[in-house]
Enzyme design. Structure first.
Site, PDB file in Angstrom:
ATOM      1  N   HIS A 170      -4.705 -34.718  25.324  1.00 23.00           N
ATOM      2  CA  HIS A 170      -5.106 -36.042  25.809  1.00 23.00           C
ATOM      3  C   HIS A 170      -5.615 -36.868  24.637  1.00 23.00           C
ATOM      4  CE1 HIS A 170      -4.896 -35.667  30.269  1.00 23.00           C
ATOM      5  NE2 HIS A 170      -4.934 -34.366  29.976  1.00 23.00           N
ATOM      6  N   ASP A 185      -6.960 -29.309  28.370  1.00 20.11           N
ATOM      7  CA  ASP A 185      -6.226 -29.232  29.632  1.00 20.11           C
ATOM      8  C   ASP A 185      -4.875 -29.945  29.534  1.00 20.11           C
ATOM      9  OD1 ASP A 185      -7.687 -31.637  29.273  1.00 20.11           O
ATOM     10  OD2 ASP A 185      -7.271 -32.185  31.350  1.00 20.11           O
ATOM     11  N   GLU A 186      -4.039 -29.657  30.483  1.00 18.38           N
ATOM     12  CA  GLU A 186      -2.777 -30.367  30.700  1.00 18.38           C
ATOM     13  C   GLU A 186      -1.980 -30.570  29.413  1.00 18.38           C
ATOM     14  OE1 GLU A 186      -3.521 -33.117  34.536  1.00 18.38           O
ATOM     15  OE2 GLU A 186      -4.394 -33.939  32.718  1.00 18.38           O
ATOM     16  N   VAL A 187      -1.783 -29.529  28.686  1.00 15.97           N
ATOM     17  CA  VAL A 187      -1.043 -29.661  27.430  1.00 15.97           C
ATOM     18  C   VAL A 187       0.445 -29.426  27.679  1.00 15.97           C
ATOM     19  CG1 VAL A 187      -0.806 -28.842  25.063  1.00 15.97           C
ATOM     20  CG2 VAL A 187      -3.064 -28.881  26.149  1.00 15.97           C
TER      21      VAL A 187
END
Lengths: 547, 410
Positions: B271, B324-326
Site C-alpha cells: 500500500h 497486507d493485501e500484497v
C-alpha cells in the site's frame, strides 16, 4: 459624522480607476489550488485588484488599531481568533524566529485595523463595508503591514475574514504567504439580511454545537442566525414568566436556560451575527401545552393553540416580554405557517366561540396572527411572518410586517408590490433539508427575481437558508448546512452582476470547492460540493479539492 | 395464542413508553461509559462549588509538564460546556458543596508507554461535610481516566443552575481490561486537517481509548513530511493536504497529554504507490507501481530513512509496518524485478516474506517492536520476528486462532 474610509485612500481610488472587472473577476478555473498564483475568496468581494507578488506573514503578526472604534474588545478577540486560524501549522516557527531575531524577514508583521465609529450596536443594516490593503513595506516604513479600514467593528470583522482567506500556509517555506499581492479590496454586502435558520425543536442542539454553527456562519459572512427555537415537537427554552413551558422539552437535559440564550446572543454578536428568535404560532406550538394543557383546544386535539382563551395571549405576551430581554435584534419571527384549523372547528368550546363572533376558522387564524403581531409591536419588535399570513390576508397585516417567503417563487415580488419588506427562502432552493437540490441551484436562486423596480428591490431585506431539523441532529447538521449555505451566502453578499454572468462551473465552482476545503481545514464538517445528494460522504479516496 | 402476543406487545409498548416519556428519563441509573471495573453509589446529591479546585497534596507526581493540570482544566470545560452555570451559590447549603478534587498520583514518572498502569480509584463523599472528592492513581494517565469518569458523574441542574453530582457517595475502582485500545484513522484516502485529528483524539479520551493508530500513508497519498527524503510528500493530494514533521510531533504530544499513544504506520510493500510520486525508482515501473520495488536497495534505504525520522517523533514502542493485501504480480511482470527474483532463487511469495522481514529488521534497528497485518502471519508466521504483534483484520481471524491453538498443542 463618520469619515468615509474609502475616500481617505486616494491610492485605492487611483487603483480602482484602473480596475478591470472582467480581468479581475475571471478567476482562474484550475480546480487544484496547486498553482501558488491562485487565491480564492468566498464570497467574492465587490471590488478588488491583485498583483503577482508573494508576501510572507510573520507568525508573530501583531495588531495595531486605529480610529475611535479600533480599540474594541470585539476587534481584539476577533484578531486572536483569526490568528489561531491563520497560523494553524506554524507552531515552532515563531520560536525559531524569536531565537534568531529574524522576524524582520517577513513582509507583513502587522495588521492595522481602523474602525471609524465606536458604536457597537448590532442591528439590521449595520455598515459592514470595509477596505483591505495588503502590500509589501515600502521605503518609508520598516515594517510591512496589512490594513483593514471599516466604519464599524462589524465591517472590520468581515475584513478580517477576507484577510484570513488571503493567507495560505506554504509547506515549502513553512510560513504563511499571501499570494497575488498587492491586494486592494473594497467590499460591502449586497443584502442586509443574510440568514441561516436552525431548528432546535425537532432536535436539540447543544450550546457548543450552536456556537460552532454560528462561528462557521461568520466564515461565509452570513449575519442572521434565525433561531427556530420551538415547534410542535419540543419546547427547549426556559421562559421565566411561564416556567412550566419547558416541560415540553424532550428530556430534562435537552433545554436552554435564559443564560444559555444570552450566551448565544453574545457569542453571535461579537461575530457580527444577529439572532432572530421565533415562536411559530398558532400552528407549530403543540409542545407549549405539555406544561399548560389549557393552551390546547383539547387534550385530544392540540393544535393550533386555543384561539378563544385570553390565557393563550397572556402566555405569548409573557414569552415575548422574557425574550425581549434576551434578543435585542429588531426583527422577531412569529411564524404563522401551515395552520390547520380543524381542531378549532371540531372542539366544541372553540366552535361555540367562533359562532358567537360570527367568525370562520380562517377569520380566527387572521385574528390570532394580528393579535400576536400587536403584542410583538408593543414590545418594540418588527414582526416577521411566514408567507401564508401574507397570502391569506395581506391587506390586514401590519404594514411593518416582514414577509418570509418559503412556499415557492413569486411571493417577494407580490409582497414588495404591496409595500411589505420580504425575506427570500424559496424551499425549492434554500431549504437545506431538501438534499436533492444541487449547489448550482442554490447558487443561482435570486432573491430579486421578478422585481425590477429599484425602489421595490430595496424592500427585499435579503434571504435565508433553512436548516429544518427533522432529519438533522448534531451528527450531520454541519455537513447538511455546508457547503450549500455558502452558495447562498455568496448570492446574498456579492454583486449580482459579478456572480450572475459567465459559466459558474468555471467562475464559482472551483472557488466553492476551495471554500469547502477551507471549512474542513477549520474543522467544519462541510460535505463535498458536487455529490448528487447533499451531506453524503465522499464515494472514494481523493483530494478535498477534487471531491 | 394471538391474544398472548398482543398482551406481550402491549407490555413491551408500555415499558418503552415509560422509558421514553419525558419524565421517565431518570438519572437514577448508571450512565458511565465504559462501565468501570466496580462502582457503588448512594442516593444523595452534591454540588460543585463555584471555584471547584484541583488539590494535589501528597502526590508524588510533580506535574512539571502540566499534564494533570491541563487535564483538570479540560475536565472543568467538559462539565461546564453544556450550560451557563450561574446559580446562586450562597443559597446552597455549604454541607452540599464539593470544594474540589484531591488527586494523588503515586508515580513520578509520566512516560506514556504500552502497558502502563491506567487504574484509578475515585470516591465522591456523601453530603454532610463533603470537602473534596478523592482520586488516586498509580500514573497521571490513570488520573486522566478518573477525570473522564468524574465528568460523567456531573450534570447541570436546571433548578439550582449549578453542577450536580447525583447519587453520592460514589466509589469507583477501575482499570482497563486490555492495554491496547485503539482507533485507526486513515489520512491517505482522505486528508484530515489537524484540528479534526485533534477532535478525534479528544473524543477517544472520552471513551478511554488509548492508541491512535495513524495509518498515515497508503496507495493514494503521502501527506507526511519525511525530512530524510523530502520529496516523499510530493505524493500528497495537493500542496495544502500535508502534515509537516512539526504537525506530526504536535499530534503525538497532543495525544500523549491525553494518555493516548500514537502508533505510526507505513503499509509496506503493498500500500505504498504514493511513495513513488517523489521517488519513481521505488516503483517496479511507471506502469506497474505497486508493490514497492523489492529488488532496489534504495527501497530499503527509504524505509530506513522514514523509520529513522519516525523514531524522533513516534515514541510508542510499536510501529506498524502493514504488510497486507500484497499483490505481487508487478514483481513478476517487470523484467528487472523478475531477473532479480531469479538471481536470488526466490518466487514472489518468498520475495514478499523477504521484504517484510527486512523491513522488520530495519524497524528493530530503530528500537521499535513491530505490528504487521495478519497476512504476514498467515503466510510465514514462523519466520516473523518474535517481537511481532499480529494485527487481525480478515474476518474473525480463523487462521490466527488455528495457529495459536496449534502452537499451544505442540
Amino acid at each position: 459624522m463618520l469619515s468615509d474610509p474609502f475616500k481617505s485612500h486616494f491610492l485605492f481610488l487611483i487603483l480602482s480607476l484602473s480596475l478591470c472587472v472582467s480581468q479581475t473577476l475571471a478567476l482562474n478555473s484550475v480546480p487544484e489550488p496547486d498553482a501558488s498564483a491562485l487565491t480564492y475568496l468566498w464570497p467574492l468581494p465587490s471590488e478588488f485588484t491583485s498583483g503577482n507578488r508573494t508576501l510572507s506573514v510573520d507568525p508573530d503578526l501583531s495588531l495595531a488599531v486605529g480610529g475611535i472604534g479600533g480599540n474594541s474588545a470585539i476587534v481584539r478577540a476577533a484578531f486572536d481568533r483569526y490568528r489561531a486560524i491563520i497560523f494553524k501549522h506554524t507552531s515552532g516557527i515563531s520560536i525559531f524566529s524569536r531565537f534568531t531575531g529574524r522576524s524582520s524577514v517577513y513582509d507583513i508583521c502587522k495588521l492595522k485595523i481602523i474602525v471609524n465609529s465606536n458604536n457597537e450596536e448590532l442591528q439590521l443594516g449595520v455598515d459592514e463595508s470595509y477596505t483591505l490593503f495588503v502590500s509589501k513595506n515600502d521605503e518609508k516604513s520598516i515594517i510591512g503591514e496589512a490594513t483593514i479600514e471599516a466604519n464599524t467593528v462589524y465591517g472590520a470583522l468581515r475584513g478580517l475574514e477576507t484577510f484570513s482567506q488571503l493567507c495560505s500556509f506554504d509547506y515549502g517555506t513553512k510560513s504563511v504567504q499571501v499570494y497575488k499581492a498587492p491586494w486592494y479590496i473594497r467590499d460591502k454586502p449586497r443584502f442586509a439580511f443574510r440568514g441561516l435558520l436552525l431548528d432546535t425543536s425537532r432536535h436539540y442542539f447543544p450550546i457548543d454545537v450552536i456556537k460552532q454553527i454560528i462561528e462557521s456562519m461568520s466564515y461565509a459572512k452570513l449575519n442572521v442566525f434565525h433561531w427556530h427555537i420551538i415547534d410542535e415537537e419540543s419546547f427547549p427554552l426556559e421562559v421565566p414568566a411561564y416556567p412550566k413551558l419547558w416541560k415540553g422539552s424532550y428530556t430534562k437535559w435537552e433545554r436552554y436556560t435564559v443564560e444559555d440564550a444570552y450566551e448565544i446572543v453574545n457569542f453571535a454578536k461579537v461575530r457580527g451575527i444577529n439572532v432572530m428568535a421565533e415562536i411559530d404560532i398558532p400552528g407549530h406550538a403543540e409542545s407549549w401545552g405539555t406544561g399548560y394543557p389549557d393552551l390546547w383546544p383539547s387534550t385530544s386535539c392540540r393544535e393550533p393553540l386555543d384561539v378563544t382563551k385570553n390565557f393563550t395571549f397572556d402566555v405569548i405576551s409573557g414569552i415575548l416580554t422574557d425574550m425581549r430581554k434576551i434578543f435585542p435584534f429588531e426583527l422577531f419571527h412569529l411564524g404563522g405557517d401551515e395552520v390547520n384549523t380543524d381542531c378549532w372547528s371540531s372542539t366544541p368550546h372553540v366552535k361555540q366561540w367562533l359562532q358567537d363572533r360570527n367568525m370562520t376558522a380562517k377569520d380566527a387564524y387572521k385574528y390570532f396572527v394580528l393579535k400576536a403581531q400587536e403584542i410583538a409591536i408593543s414590545k418594540n419588535w418588527t414582526p416577521v411572518n411566514w408567507e401564508e399570513t401574507f397570502n391569506t390576508f395581506a391587506e390586514n397585516l401590519n404594514p411593518r410586517t416582514v414577509v418570509h417567503n418559503w412556499l415557492g417563487a413569486g411571493v417577494c415580488p407580490k409582497a414588495v408590490a404591496k409595500g411589505f419588506k420580504c425575506i427570500f427562502s424559496n424551499q425549492g432552493f434554500w431549504y437545506l433539508d431538501h438534499l436533492d437540490v444541487p449547489w448550482n441551484e442554490v447558487y443561482t436562486a435570486e432573491p430579486l427575481e421578478g422585481i425590477n423596480d429599484t425602489s421595490k428591490q430595496e424592500l427585499v431585506l435579503g434571504g435565508e437558508v433553512c436548516m429544518w431539523g427533522e432529519t438533522a441532529d448534531t451528527s450531520d447538521v454541519q455537513q447538511t448546512i455546508w457547503p450549500r449555505a455558502a452558495a447562498a451566502a455568496e448570492r446574498m453578499w456579492s454583486r449580482r452582476d459579478a456572480i450572475s454572468t459567465g459559466n459558474i462551473t468555471l467562475t464559482a465552482l472551483p472557488r466553492l470547492q476551495y471554500f469547502r476545503c477551507l471549512l474542513n481545514r477549520r474543522g467544519v464538517q462541510a460535505a463535498p460540493v458536487t455529490n448528487k445528494y447533499a451531506r453524503r460522504p465522499p464515494i472514494g479516496a481523493g483530494s478535498c479539492y477534487e471531491q | 395464542m394471538m391474544g398472548k402476543i398482543v398482551w406481550v406487545l402491549l407490555v413491551v409498548l408500555l415499558l418503552v413508553q415509560a422509558v421514553l416519556a419525558t419524565d421517565g428519563v431518570s438519572v437514577d441509573r448508571l450512565n458511565i461509559w465504559p462501565m468501570p471495573h466496580s462502582v457503588s453509589h448512594g442516593q444523595e446529591s452534591l454540588f460543585l462549588s463555584k471555584d471547584f479546585e484541583l488539590n494535589t497534596e501528597g502526590t508524588r507526581y510533580n506535574d512539571g509538564s502540566g499534564v494533570l493540570k491541563d487535564g483538570f482544566s479540560r475536565l472543568l470545560d467538559m462539565v461546564l460546556v453544556a450550560h451557563v452555570v450561574d446559580g446562586n451559590f450562597s443559597k446552597i447549603d455549604t454541607s452540599l458543596l464539593l470544594q474540589g478534587l484531591h488527586v494523588v498520583v503515586l508515580s513520578a514518572d509520566d512516560q506514556l508507554q504500552y502497558g502502563i498502569d491506567e487504574s484509578y480509584k475515585l470516591s465522591v463523599p456523601a453530603s454532610g461535610k463533603p470537602g473534596y472528592a478523592y482520586l488516586e492513581a498509580h500514573t497521571v494517565y490513570g488520573a486522566l481516566h478518573g477525570f473522564q469518569t468524574f465528568s460523567q458523574l456531573c450534570l447541570f441542574n436546571f433548578t439550582t443552575r449549578v453542577i450536580e453530582i447525583p447519587m453520592v457517595p460514589w466509589t469507583v475502582i477501575d482499570q482497563p481490561r486490555f492495554s491496547f485500545r485503539g482507533l485507526l484513522i486513515d489520512t491517505s484516502r482522505h486528508y484530515l486537517p489537524l484540528p479534526v485529528i485533534k477532535n478525534v483524539i479528544d473524543s477517544m479520551a472520552y471513551a478511554k481509548l488509548n492508541v491512535l493508530h495513524w495509518h498515515i500513508v497508503d496507495t493514494q497519498s503521502f501527506p507526511l513530511e519525511i525530512p530524510s527524503y523530502p520529496k516523499l510528500w510530493d505524493g500528497a493530494y495537493s500542496v495544502s493536504e500535508r502534515y509537516t514533521f512539526a504537525d506530526a510531533a504536535e499530534i503525538v504530544s497532543y495525544a500523549q497529554r491525553r494518555g493516548i499513544n500514537v502508533l505510526g504506520e507505513i503499509d509496506v510493500p503493498g500500500h505504498a504507490r504514493s511513495w513513488g510520486i517523489g521517488y519513481s525508482s521505488l516503483w517496479p515501473s511507471k506502469d506497474c507501481p505497486e508493490p514497492l520495488d523489492v529488488s532496489n536497495k534504495f527501497t530499503f534505504k527509504v524505509i530506513d530513512g522514514i523509520l529513522s525520522d519516525f523514531s524522533k517523533i513516534f515514541k510508542f514502542k510499536f510501529v506498524h509496518l502493514g504488510g497486507d493485501e500484497v499483490n505481487t504480480s508487478c514483481w513478476t511482470l517487470t523484467p528487472h524485478v523478475k531477473k532479480w527474483l531469479t538471481k536470488h532463487h526466490m518466487n514472489e511469495s518468498q520475495a514478499y516474506q523477504y521484504f517484510v522481514l527486512r523491513a522488520q529488521n530495519i524497524a528493530l534497528s530503530h528500537g521499535y517492536e513491530i505490528v504487521n497485518w495478519e497476512e504476514t502471519f498467515n503466510n510465514f508466521g514462523n519466520k516473523l520476528s518474535r517481537k511481532t504483534v499480529v494485527h487481525n483484520w480478515v474476518l474473525c481471524g480463523p487462521l490466527v486462532i488455528r495457529f495459536l491453538v496449534g502452537s499451544f498443542l505442540a
